[in-house]
Design an enzyme around this catalytic site. Structure first.
Site, PDB file in Angstrom:
ATOM      1  N   LEU A 483       0.833  -1.206   0.000  1.00  0.00           N
ATOM      2  CA  LEU A 483       0.000   0.000   0.000  1.00  0.00           C
ATOM      3  C   LEU A 483       0.866   1.254   0.000  1.00  0.00           C
ATOM      4  O   LEU A 483       1.956   1.280   0.551  1.00  0.00           O
ATOM      5  CB  LEU A 483      -0.905   0.003   1.241  1.00  0.00           C
ATOM      6  CG  LEU A 483      -1.806  -1.221   1.407  1.00  0.00           C
ATOM      7  CD1 LEU A 483      -2.593  -1.108   2.700  1.00  0.00           C
ATOM      8  CD2 LEU A 483      -2.752  -1.367   0.228  1.00  0.00           C
ATOM      9  N   GLY A 523       1.819  -8.675   7.132  1.00  0.00           N
ATOM     10  CA  GLY A 523       2.294  -7.791   8.185  1.00  0.00           C
ATOM     11  C   GLY A 523       2.422  -6.380   7.656  1.00  0.00           C
ATOM     12  O   GLY A 523       2.659  -6.157   6.457  1.00  0.00           O
ATOM     13  N   GLY A 524       2.266  -5.396   8.551  1.00  0.00           N
ATOM     14  CA  GLY A 524       2.366  -4.003   8.121  1.00  0.00           C
ATOM     15  C   GLY A 524       1.325  -3.705   7.067  1.00  0.00           C
ATOM     16  O   GLY A 524       0.121  -3.960   7.242  1.00  0.00           O
ATOM     17  N   ASP A 525       1.755  -3.155   5.932  1.00  0.00           N
ATOM     18  CA  ASP A 525       0.824  -2.823   4.853  1.00  0.00           C
ATOM     19  C   ASP A 525       0.996  -3.768   3.676  1.00  0.00           C
ATOM     20  O   ASP A 525       0.712  -3.401   2.541  1.00  0.00           O
ATOM     21  CB  ASP A 525       1.044  -1.372   4.408  1.00  0.00           C
ATOM     22  CG  ASP A 525       2.465  -1.145   3.901  1.00  0.00           C
ATOM     23  OD1 ASP A 525       3.339  -1.986   4.207  1.00  0.00           O
ATOM     24  OD2 ASP A 525       2.695  -0.137   3.215  1.00  0.00           O
ATOM     25  N   GLU A 526       1.438  -4.999   3.914  1.00  0.00           N
ATOM     26  CA  GLU A 526       1.657  -5.967   2.852  1.00  0.00           C
ATOM     27  C   GLU A 526       0.571  -7.041   2.898  1.00  0.00           C
ATOM     28  O   GLU A 526       0.352  -7.676   3.927  1.00  0.00           O
ATOM     29  CB  GLU A 526       3.038  -6.622   2.995  1.00  0.00           C
ATOM     30  CG  GLU A 526       4.185  -5.647   2.773  1.00  0.00           C
ATOM     31  CD  GLU A 526       5.533  -6.328   2.921  1.00  0.00           C
ATOM     32  OE1 GLU A 526       5.558  -7.449   3.482  1.00  0.00           O
ATOM     33  OE2 GLU A 526       6.548  -5.755   2.479  1.00  0.00           O
TER      34      GLU A 526
END
Length: 872
Positions: A483, A523-526
Site C-alpha cells: 500500500l 504484516g504491516g501494509d503488505e
C-alpha cells in the site's frame, strides 16, 4: 577300515612314513583344542568377571596355558591424557616400573612402536639388532632373550598392547606363539570392553543403591517427623477429649494432663499457676516436682512465673539466661543461684482465656543433657492454649453442641462449595476448549483484520505448488500488494486511523477475489492473494487492475478524506517452483519493480527480474569483500577559492570498478552500502584512509591540508558513534580541525530533529561542517539559520543549467547574499566549463568545485604534489 585290512593293503615302510605326518596332525589338533579352550575361557571371563582387577590375572593364566608367559604385561594407551597405563605387570626384573607414564617417554620403545603403528612385534636375540634398525624402536629396561608384543585393537584404533617375554635362553618363542598371541588379543579386547561395561554398570548400581539408601534415610526421618506430628495430633485430641469429659477431681484432670504433656516433651517436673488478679496472688492447683514436694500460694514477686505474666509470651530460661535476667532486675538472685546449682532448664507459657492471661503452665528439668530447645518452646506455647481451654471446661462443654452444629454446617457449606467448584471446573473446561479453538484460529489469522496470516498462507501456497507439480494444467497466481502512503497515514492521523485503514483495505480486497481464492496479510501494509484455478494469466492481471482501481478511491478516516493506492507484483506458479517462499519472493520482487516504475501499477514477474536480483546480490557480496579487504580506490576532488586558486579542502570519495559490471555509479554504490547495512563501516574505512593520507602528507610532503568526507547520517544518530569517530581521529595523530565532514541535505530531511546535538559536538571539537547538495531535496532555510555549517554546497544540477537558466542563477545569488549575513561560505559544485565558471564569478561566487577548476586526483598522488598553502 580295520587295521588288519589296512595292514594288508599297506607295507610296513608306508606305515612308517605316515607316522610323522600323523604326529604333526595330532599336535595341530592339540593346539587347536587348547586355543579353542582359551577362547572359551576368555568368553566365560567376559560373562563372569565383574572387575578389571580380576580380569587381567585370569587372562594371564589363560595365555600361560598356551605358551610360557611367566613375564607378561598389558599396557593401555589413554589418548585423551596421552598416558600409557601398565594395567597389569608380572615381570621378574621390571615389575616395579611406574604404572602410568607419558606416551612420549616410551614412544620409541618396543611397546611404543606397537601403540604407534598398530603392528605386532616379534623379537629374538638373533634378530634384535636387525629389528631395531628396521623399526627404529629400542628396548627400555632389562633386555629380554625373546619378546613378543601384539596390539589390542578396538575397530581400527589401537588401544593398547599385550606382551610376553623371556629372560632365559632355555625358554624361546616361535612364530607360532606370535600368531597365537595375536589371535587371542582380538578376543581379549572384547572381553575387556564387556567387563569394563559390567564394572561401570555395577558401579552405577552401587551409586544408585547409595542414593536409594540416602533417600530411605530421608524417608525414615520424614516418617519419624510424621510420627511426631501424629503423636502431637493424638495428644491434642486426648486433651480435647479430657477437657470435654472430665467430671471428677481436678487433680486427676491435671495429672492426666501432665501425662499427656510428658509424651510430647521431657516433663518430669510440671506445675500450673493461676493468677488471682483481685488479690495479686499466685495459686498452684497442680504441682509435681522431683525435688520439691509442695508449693504454697504466694504474692507476685520476681519469679519465673511472674516474668512470663509480665511478657505475655512463652519463655525458655536456663541457668545462663537466669544470670542475665537477674542482672537486669527481672528475676530474684536466689532463684538464679538455685537454677545454676540445679542446672535447671525451664519452660513456661501463659494460659490465655478470652484474650486475658489467667495463669502459667511450666515444665522444668534438672538434667543438663535434657535441656529444652526452641522447638520444645513452640510446642509448649501451642499446647498451652488447649490446656487453657480445658480449664474452661464447663464453658467448652456447654458450647460443644453449638460447635458440633457449626461443624455440620461447615461440612454442608464445604460440600456445597465443592459442588459449585465442580460446576465451575466443568465451565472452565468448556471455556478452555473454546480458548484452544480461538488459539488455533489466532495462530493462523491476523489479529487486526482477521485475515489468514503468513503461516496459513504459506501452508496453502505449499499445497498449490505441489498441485502444480502433479497437475501442470492447473493455473495459480500470487499477488503481492504493497500500500502507498500507509506510513503517512500512521504518522499524521495516528495508529488507530492506520488500523482502520488496514481493515477497510482488507474489506475492499475481499470484494475483488472469488470465494475459493485466499487473501492474507503478511504484516504491516503488505497483503498477498492466492488466485486458484485460473483460466488464463490475464485473469490475474484483471484482478490486479480491480484492486488498484478500488484502492485508489478515497478513504474516510477520522472524518478526513485520505487517498492511498497500491503497487502489485504478480508471480504465476510454475512447476519448477519447490517452495512457497520462492513464489512469494518472486511476487515481492515484481512488486518492487512496479513501485520503481511508478506507484499505482502492477507488474508480472519474469526471469529478467531474478537476474537483476542476482546481480544486486552479487554486487552486495562483492561490495562486502572489497570493504573487508580495503580494495576501494580513493580519489580527492579539491574545493577551490576561485579568487586565489588555493585549495580550500580535498573532498575524498571512492571509485568502484567492478570486474564484470564496470564502473559502479556513486548513487548505486551508496545504495548497496545502505541495503547491506554497512554505511558506518564504509564511513570508518574512508575516515581511516583520510587520516592516513593526512599523516603521510605531513610526514613526506609537509602539506598542511584539510580532507573532507561525505559522512552517512547514521553517524549522527548516536552520540557514541560521534565520540568514537573523534577518538579515532585523535588516535591517528590528526587534529579534528583538519577534518571536513559533508552531510547530504536529503539525508538531513529525514532525521533533522535528531542530529543537531551531534553537529554541535563536532563543531565544538574543531571539525569543519558542510551542507552538501543544497537545493536537491526539500531545501529548508532552517538549515542555514539553525545549523552550524561552515560551507554550503549548491547542488550540481543548479550549476549545470548555467548560464542559460536565469532563475537558477538568481537563486544562487540569493544564497550568496544569505551567506554573507549568516557567516557561512557558498561552494558551487560541478563546474565543468568556462561558461559556468564565468557566470558564477559574475554573481560573486568565491568558491567552486568541478573538473573545470581542478581534476580529481588519486589519494596516493597527493604526497607527490608541490607544497602549497591550503587554508579553510
Amino acid at each position: 577300515m580295520a587295521p588288519e585290512k589296512l595292514a594288508e593293503l599297506m607295507s610296513i615302510e608306508e606305515l612308517r612314513a605316515l607316522v610323522p605326518e600323523l604326529q604333526q596332525l595330532t599336535e595341530k589338533y592339540k593346539q587347536a583344542e587348547a586355543l579353542q579352550k582359551a577362547l572359551f575361557d576368555i568368553s566365560e571371563l567376559a560373562n563372569s568377571v565383574s572387575e578389571l582387577s580380576r580380569l587381567y590375572p585370569a587372562i594371564h593364566n589363560i595365555v600361560s596355558g598356551l605358551m610360557n608367559a611367566s613375564n607378561f604385561f598389558v599396557a593401555l594407551h589413554h589418548s585423551s591424557s596421552d598416558l600409557v597405563e601398565f594395567i597389569y605387570v608380572v615381570d621378574e626384573f621390571d615389575e616395579s616400573l611406574e604404572r602410568e607414564v607419558p606416551f612420549s617417554e616410551i614412544k620409541h620403545g618396543f611397546t611404543g612402536y606397537i601403540l604407534t603403528t598398530g603392528n605386532p612385534l616379534y623379537l629374538t636375540k638373533e634378530n634384535l639388532q636387525e629389528q631395531i634398525k628396521a623399526t627404529g624402536a629400542k628396548g627400555i629396561g632389562t633386555m629380554p632373550v625373546d619378546w613378543i608384543g601384539v596390539p589390542l585393537r578396538r575397530g581400527s584404533q589401537t588401544i593398547g598392547a599385550m606382551v610376553v617375554q623371556s629372560y632365559d635362553d632355555s625358554i624361546r618363542y616361535e612364530e607360532r606363539d606370535r600368531e597365537l598371541l595375536a589371535f587371542v588379543s582380538q578376543h581379549i579386547v572384547n572381553a575387556l570392553d564387556r567387563v569394563k561395561n559390567r564394572e561401570l554398570t555395577e558401579k552405577t548400581i552401587r551409586e544408585r543403591t547409595r542414593q536409594l539408601r540416602h533417600m530411605n534415610e530421608e524417608l525414615q526421618d520424614e516418617i519419624q517427623e510424621r510420627q511426631k506430628i501424629e503423636s502431637l495430633q493424638q495428644a491434642l485430641f486426648e486433651i480435647s477429649e479430657l477437657s470435654a469429659n472430665v467430671e471428677g477431681d481436678m487433680q486427676d484432670f491435671y495429672s492426666n494432663l501432665h501425662d499427656i504433656l510428658a509424651r510430647l516433651l521431657s516433663a518430669p517436673n510440671c506445675y500450673i499457676a493461676i493468677w488471682d488478679r483481685a488479690k495479686s496472688i499466685l495459686n498452684f492447683p497442680y504441682f509435681s516436682d522431683e525435688l520439691d514436694q509442695t508449693i504454697a500460694p504466694r504474692p507476685l514477686g520476681r519469679g519465673l512465673t511472674e516474668f512470663v505474666l509480665a511478657t505475655g509470651q512463652a519463655e525458655l530460661i536456663n541457668a545462663e539466661r537466669s544470670i542475665l535476667l537477674s542482672e537486669q532486675g527481672q528475676l530474684d538472685k536466689d532463684i538464679s543461684e538455685r537454677m545454676q546449682e540445679r542446672e535447671t532448664s525451664w519452660l513456661g507459657s501463659p494460659l490465655v482465656v478470652d484474650g486475658e492471661i489467667s495463669g502459667v503452665i511450666a515444665v522444668q528439668t534438672y538434667e543438663k543433657s535434657k535441656g529444652y530447645t526452641l522447638k520444645d518452646l513452640e510446642l509448649l506455647r501451642f499446647v498451652s492454649h488447649h490446656i487453657a481451654v480445658a480449664m474452661e471446661r464447663k464453658r467448652v462443654a456447654d458450647a460443644m453442641q453449638a460447635i458440633n452444629q457449626q461443624l455440620a454446617e461447615k461440612v454442608k457449606e464445604r460440600t456445597d462449595e465443592l459442588y459449585k467448584t465442580n460446576q465451575h471446573l466443568k465451565k472452565q473446561i468448556e471455556e478452555r476448549k473454546e480458548i484452544e479453538l480461538k488459539l488455533i484460529h489466532d495462530a493462523h489469522h491476523d489479529a487486526l483484520t482477521d485475515l489468514p496470516n503468513r503461516v496459513m498462507f504459506t501452508n496453502r501456497l505449499e499445497l498449490a505448488v505441489a498441485n502444480k507439480k502433479r497437475h501442470p494444467e492447473h493455473n495459480f497466481a500470487v499477488l503481492f500488494i504493497d500500500l502507498d502512503r500507509f506510513k503517512l497515514i500512521n504518522d499524521t492521523i495516528g495508529h488507530h486511523a492506520g488500523d482502520m485503514f488496514l481493515i477497510e483495505v482488507s474489506k475492499r480486497l475481499s470484494q475483488c477475489i472469488r470465494g475459493h481464492d485466499l487473501l492474507a496479510r503478511l504484516g504491516g501494509d503488505e497483503f498477498v492473494i492466492l488466485l486458484d484455478s485460473l483460466e488464463h494469466e490475464e485473469d490475474a492481471e484483471e484482478v490486479a487492475s480491480r484492486i488498484i482501481e478500488l484502492l485508489a478511491k478515497p478513504f474516510i478516516l477520522d472524518d478526513k478524506e485520505m487517498y492511498s493506492g497500491a503497487s502489485i507484483g504478480i508471480a504465476f506458479i510454475q512447476n519448477w517452483y519447490k517452495k512457497a517462499e520462492e513464489v512469494i519472493r518472486d511476487a515481492d520482487a515484481a512488486m518492487y519493480q512496479a513501485k520503481a516504475l511508478g506507484r499505482g501499477r502492477f507488474m508480472s514477474f519474469d526471469s529478467s527480474m531474478r537476474e537483476r536480483l542476482l546481480e544486486e546480490l552479487e554486487l552486495e557480496s562483492e561490495f562486502r569483500h572489497m570493504l573487508k579487504e580495503g580494495l576501494f580506490e580513493c580519489y580527492c576532488q579539491p574545493a577551490v577559492n576561485l579568487d586565489t586558486q588555493e585549495w580550500v579542502y580535498l573532498e575524498c570519495y571512492v571509485r568502484w570498478q567492478h570486474p564484470t559490471l564496470g564502473k559502479v555509479k556513486r548513487e548505486q554504490f551508496w545504495q548497496v552500502a545502505e541495503h547491506s547495512g554497512l554505511t558506518i563501516e564504509m564511513d570508518n574505512f574512508m575516515l581511516e584512509r583520510a587520516c592516513s593520507c593526512l599523516k603521510q602528507m605531513q610526514k613526506e610532503a609537509g602539506h598542511s591540508a584539510h580532507i573532507a568526507l561525505n559522512l552517512s547520517i547514521n553517524h549522527l544518530l548516536q552520540s557514541k558513534l560521534v565520540n568514537q569517530m573523534l577518538e579515532q581521529v585523535e588516535a591517528a595523530g590528526i587534529s579534528p580541525s583538519q577534518l571536513v565532514l559533508e552531510f547530504d541535505e536529503n539525508d538531513l530531511n529525514k532525521r533533522s530533529s535528531h542530529i543537531l546535538p551531534a553537529l554541535k559536538k563536532l563543531k565544538k571539537a574543531g571539525v569543519t561542517l558542510v551542507l552538501d547538495n543544497f537545493g536537491s531535496g526539500l531545501a529548508s532555510l532552517a538549515y542555514l539559520y539553525s545549523y552550524p555549517f561552515d560551507y554550503v554546497k549548491i547542488d550540481h544540477r543548479f550549476v549545470k543549467s548555467l548560464p542559460r537558466s536565469e532563475k537558477n542563477l538568481k537563486m544562487i545569488q540569493s544564497v550568496i547574499s544569505i551567506a554573507e549575513h549568516l557567516g557561512f561560505k557558498l561552494i558551487a559544485e560541478g563546474i565543468e566549463n568556462q561558461a559556468q565558471y564565468d557566470a558564477l564569478r559574475e554573481i560573486g561566487c568565491q568558491y567552486g568545485q568541478g573538473s573545470f577548476v581542478v581534476n580529481s586526483l588519486r589519494m596516493d598522488q597527493l604526497t607527490s604534489l608541490p607544497s602549497r598553502e591550503i587554508s579553510a
